[in-house]
Design a protein around this motif. Structure first.
Motif, PDB file in Angstrom:
ATOM      1  N   PRO A  85       0.759  -1.338  -0.036  1.00  0.00           N
ATOM      2  CA  PRO A  85      -0.063   0.131  -0.079  1.00  0.00           C
ATOM      3  C   PRO A  85       0.862   1.169   0.196  1.00  0.00           C
ATOM      4  O   PRO A  85       1.614   1.513   0.535  1.00  0.00           O
ATOM      5  N   SER A  86       0.300   2.117  -0.906  1.00  0.00           N
ATOM      6  CA  SER A  86       1.203   3.354  -1.024  1.00  0.00           C
ATOM      7  C   SER A  86       0.754   4.337  -1.819  1.00  0.00           C
ATOM      8  O   SER A  86       0.376   3.948  -2.771  1.00  0.00           O
ATOM      9  N   PRO A  87       1.309   5.924  -1.464  1.00  0.00           N
ATOM     10  CA  PRO A  87      -0.029   7.145  -1.496  1.00  0.00           C
ATOM     11  C   PRO A  87       0.883   7.048  -2.989  1.00  0.00           C
ATOM     12  O   PRO A  87      -0.073   7.828  -4.158  1.00  0.00           O
ATOM     13  N   TYR A 138      -4.715  10.952  -1.124  1.00  0.00           N
ATOM     14  CA  TYR A 138      -4.823  11.818   0.036  1.00  0.00           C
ATOM     15  C   TYR A 138      -4.157  10.634   1.091  1.00  0.00           C
ATOM     16  O   TYR A 138      -3.503   9.871   0.319  1.00  0.00           O
ATOM     17  N   VAL A 139      -2.937  11.445   2.430  1.00  0.00           N
ATOM     18  CA  VAL A 139      -2.265  10.893   3.159  1.00  0.00           C
ATOM     19  C   VAL A 139      -3.045   9.819   3.871  1.00  0.00           C
ATOM     20  O   VAL A 139      -3.641  10.479   4.453  1.00  0.00           O
ATOM     21  N   LEU A 140      -2.439   8.887   3.964  1.00  0.00           N
ATOM     22  CA  LEU A 140      -2.764   8.094   5.599  1.00  0.00           C
ATOM     23  C   LEU A 140      -0.684   8.030   6.037  1.00  0.00           C
ATOM     24  O   LEU A 140       0.094   8.592   5.796  1.00  0.00           O
ATOM     25  N   ASN A 141      -0.890   7.687   7.492  1.00  0.00           N
ATOM     26  CA  ASN A 141       0.375   7.291   8.460  1.00  0.00           C
ATOM     27  C   ASN A 141       0.565   6.607   7.447  1.00  0.00           C
ATOM     28  O   ASN A 141       1.974   6.509   8.135  1.00  0.00           O
ATOM     29  N   GLY A 143       0.435   2.457   5.583  1.00  0.00           N
ATOM     30  CA  GLY A 143      -0.524   1.518   4.741  1.00  0.00           C
ATOM     31  C   GLY A 143      -1.505   0.439   5.504  1.00  0.00           C
ATOM     32  O   GLY A 143      -2.127  -0.374   4.682  1.00  0.00           O
ATOM     33  N   MET A 150      -8.134  -3.153   0.821  1.00  0.00           N
ATOM     34  CA  MET A 150      -7.958  -4.012   0.109  1.00  0.00           C
ATOM     35  C   MET A 150      -8.760  -5.504   0.397  1.00  0.00           C
ATOM     36  O   MET A 150      -8.882  -5.724  -0.100  1.00  0.00           O
TER      37      MET A 150
HETATM   38 CL1  6GU Z   1      -2.340   2.598   0.199  1.00  0.00          CL
HETATM   39  N1  6GU Z   1      -0.873   4.484   2.184  1.00  0.00           N
HETATM   40  C1  6GU Z   1      -0.819   5.381   2.553  1.00  0.00           C
HETATM   41  N2  6GU Z   1       0.079   5.988   3.086  1.00  0.00           N
HETATM   42  N3  6GU Z   1      -1.323   6.902   2.223  1.00  0.00           N
HETATM   43  C2  6GU Z   1      -2.545   6.735   1.330  1.00  0.00           C
HETATM   44  C3  6GU Z   1      -2.534   5.586   0.451  1.00  0.00           C
HETATM   45  C4  6GU Z   1      -1.654   4.542   0.937  1.00  0.00           C
HETATM   46  N4  6GU Z   1      -3.480   5.143   0.131  1.00  0.00           N
HETATM   47  C5  6GU Z   1      -4.280   6.962   0.246  1.00  0.00           C
HETATM   48  N5  6GU Z   1      -2.891   7.287   0.849  1.00  0.00           N
END
Ligand code: 6GU
Length: 228
Positions: A85-87, A138-141, A143, A150
């Motif tokens: 998982p990665s932005p 958008y940004v999550l902290n 994965g 998912m």
């Molecule tokens: Cl998959 N990871 C992170 N860190 N931020 C996200 C994301 C995944 N998808 C959207 N933002």
């Protein structure tokens, strides 16, 4: 299907014991294992991160624990699909969920901090089919929350997880459109009526009305899905 998740916060995934996915795990349809990345460290502090070469803010996840984790977990299958998982990845869509639901073994590597040392992704290609996947712009902290989303999207597509397979087809995104609105009893509630056609018993008229609703909602809320 077997799924191995690697995270420094394995307890995020406790919620996957609930509801339909919990039942799928109990019945053995879904063989889900959650691992702590720190179990593949060997120093006293169980270190998983270090400062970035070239400078900059934050910390980067070290490659060694990731490689040991991927080596061990990929050995559980002849054909592993490895998801990070990665932005910065490709956007996760229903089409990807359908592809992943066909696989026998998924490994999901959850990064934190400013990310994982880039060489881990290159190395992972030698062990499986690698995908960097984002939930959206958008940004999550980290994965973990993305991995949960998912796993739920993929898990419910595994035959036997959702009791009535018909409920899978009339969903938003299954046919490229948003789903039609749903109503239940009472037929009148707080001065609002259920659309007449749904009470008519005319199945052809209901199907036509539902399709029109799908198209109208998609046009107003998600014109991008129609290619506009
Ligand atoms: Cl998959 N990871 C992170 N860190 N931020 C996200 C994301 C995944 N998808 C959207 N933002």
């Amino acid at each position: 299907m077997r799924i191995d998740v690697v995270s420094i916060f394995p307890s995020y995934f406790d919620g996957l014991s609930l509801s339909l996915l919990g039942k799928a795990r109990e019945s053995g349809i879904l063989d889900l294992h959650v691992h702590d990345l720190r179990d593949w460290t060997s120093d006293r502090h169980r270190t998983v991160d270090d400062t970035p070469y070239g400078g900059g803010a934050g910390m980067v996840m070290k490659p060694e624990p990731w490689a040991l984790a991927l080596d061990e977990l990929s050995a559980h299958s002849d054909a592993s699909t490895i998801i990070f998982p990665s932005p910065a990845g490709e956007v996760f869509r229903q089409s990807r969920a359908r592809e992943l639901a066909e696989q026998e073994h998924l490994i999901i590597g959850c990064g934190r901090y400013e990310g994982i040392d880039e060489r881990v992704f290159e190395y992972a290609v030698s062990l499986g089919d690698v995908h960097l996947v984002s939930l959206g712009d958008y940004v999550l902290n980290g994965g973990e929350v993305a991995a949960m989303a998912m796993i739920e999207a993929v898990g419910r597509l595994i035959p036997g997880v959702v009791g009535n397979p018909e409920s899978l087809v009339e969903e938003s995104h299954e046919d490229g459109l948003l789903e039609y609105p749903s109503y239940t009893k009472p037929a009148q509630w707080r001065s609002r009526d259920v659309p007449e056609v749904l009470l008519s018993g005319n199945h052809g008229a209901i199907a036509t009305w539902r399709r029109e609703q799908q198209l109208e909602r998609t046009r107003t809320r998600r014109p991008d899905l129609l290619g506009d």
